[in-house]
Design an enzyme around this catalytic site. Structure first.
Site, PDB file in Angstrom:
ATOM      1  N   CYS A  33       4.988 -32.483 -36.528  1.00  0.00           N
ATOM      2  CA  CYS A  33       4.547 -31.162 -36.981  1.00  0.00           C
ATOM      3  C   CYS A  33       3.976 -31.196 -38.387  1.00  0.00           C
ATOM      4  O   CYS A  33       3.959 -30.184 -39.085  1.00  0.00           O
ATOM      5  CB  CYS A  33       5.678 -30.129 -36.891  1.00  0.00           C
TER       6      CYS A  33
ATOM      7  N   PHE B 297      21.548 -21.043 -32.957  1.00  0.00           N
ATOM      8  CA  PHE B 297      22.805 -21.558 -32.395  1.00  0.00           C
ATOM      9  C   PHE B 297      23.242 -20.733 -31.177  1.00  0.00           C
ATOM     10  O   PHE B 297      24.433 -20.480 -30.983  1.00  0.00           O
ATOM     11  CB  PHE B 297      23.913 -21.578 -33.456  1.00  0.00           C
TER      12      PHE B 297
ATOM     13  N   ARG C 236      24.160 -20.637 -27.758  1.00  0.00           N
ATOM     14  CA  ARG C 236      24.613 -21.504 -26.671  1.00  0.00           C
ATOM     15  C   ARG C 236      26.075 -21.212 -26.398  1.00  0.00           C
ATOM     16  O   ARG C 236      26.798 -20.726 -27.267  1.00  0.00           O
ATOM     17  CB  ARG C 236      24.391 -22.983 -27.003  1.00  0.00           C
ATOM     18  N   GLY C 237      26.499 -21.523 -25.163  1.00  0.00           N
ATOM     19  CA  GLY C 237      27.882 -21.208 -24.796  1.00  0.00           C
ATOM     20  C   GLY C 237      28.087 -19.710 -24.770  1.00  0.00           C
ATOM     21  O   GLY C 237      27.412 -18.987 -24.039  1.00  0.00           O
TER      22      GLY C 237
END
Length: 262
Positions: free
Chosen positions: A108, A245, A247-248
């Site tokens: 990038c 973050f 997730r879960g």
């Protein structure tokens, strides 16, 4: 001319230190290829990317970098091999600014473009769209289920656009920027109104990715990974809701918290 494959099979010697054993197998490895974008006859960027959805990649790049302001400005687009020729109605100043990109690596980093802080074109995201936190987590689960190239190679990023909790565009690429360009370009081709859309992605969130999202009016950007401080600052300045973050059963909402309903 057909495009190269997204992955190729190679032989690899796999070592297991615990059992002191080894085997030689064939595995899929991700491919990157140079995709040249030519705008109104001028070569403005070469992206090292996974060689698929290259028209969507080019359209998304031109839109989310602010070179072309609206999908309605595109006149024609065609590709020959790894070159995409785009004809669009663009202001001369935008075309001149686009000459700064040069070669953009999968890391990038552009060979000539010094980054978003050198281009203070801060957009303003105006949207009252809100989404349930549980729905965001289901989007991440669907993104993960759809990431078959990542499962094969372990070397891909994924991105998706959700509208009304339904996935409307999906892409995988060796570059996290490229994956976002592809889904934005795909959404533009479909005529999707991004003012009530959620972008879900697997990559970390620095300022340049946040600005790509904000420039096309997406109000909520969600990532499985963490933010960079520059990304949080950019989200604050543009009014974008930045969620990381995810997730879960958890997520962190860093900016414009009111768009996420617990």
């Amino acid at each position: 001319m057909s495009l190269p494959p997204a992955s190729v099979r190679v032989k690899v010697r796999k070592l297991n230190i615990a059992t002191k054993s080894e085997e030689t197998v064939e595995e899929d490895v991700a491919v990157e290829s140079p995709i040249e974008i030519v705008l109104n006859g001028t070569s403005i960027a070469t992206l090292l990317a996974t060689p698929d959805q290259i028209e969507e990649l080019s359209m998304g790049f031109l839109l989310d970098e602010g070179i072309v302001e609206s999908k309605d400005q595109f006149v024609s687009m065609r590709h020959s091999g790894m070159t995409v020729d785009v004809n669009a109605r663009v202001a001369g100043t935008h075309l001149e600014a686009s000459r700064d990109f040069g070669l953009i690596l999968t890391s990038c980093i552009s060979s000539r473009h010094s980054g978003p802080h050198e281009r203070p074109d801060w957009p303003n995201v105006r949207s009252n769209y809100r989404v349930r936190a549980e729905d965001i987590l289901e989007m991440i689960r669907e993104l993960t289920r759809s990431s078959v190239q990542f499962a094969r190679t372990g070397a891909m990023h994924s991105a998706a656009i959700f509208l009304g909790n339904v996935m409307r565009a999906f892409a995988e690429d060796v570059g996290r920027h490229n994956a976002i360009d592809k889904v934005i370009g795909s959404s533009a081709k479909q005529g999707i109104d991004l003012a009530e859309a959620v972008l879900a992605t697997t990559g970390r969130q620095p300022a340049d990715l946040v600005l790509k999202t904000a420039r096309v009016g997406i109000p909520i950007s969600v990532s499985m990974r963490g933010p960079i401080h520059s990304g949080i600052v950019a989200a604050e300045r543009t009014g974008l809701t930045l969620v990381c973050f995810a997730r879960g059963r958890n997520m962190n909402v860093y900016t414009s918290h009111e768009r996420v309903i617990l």
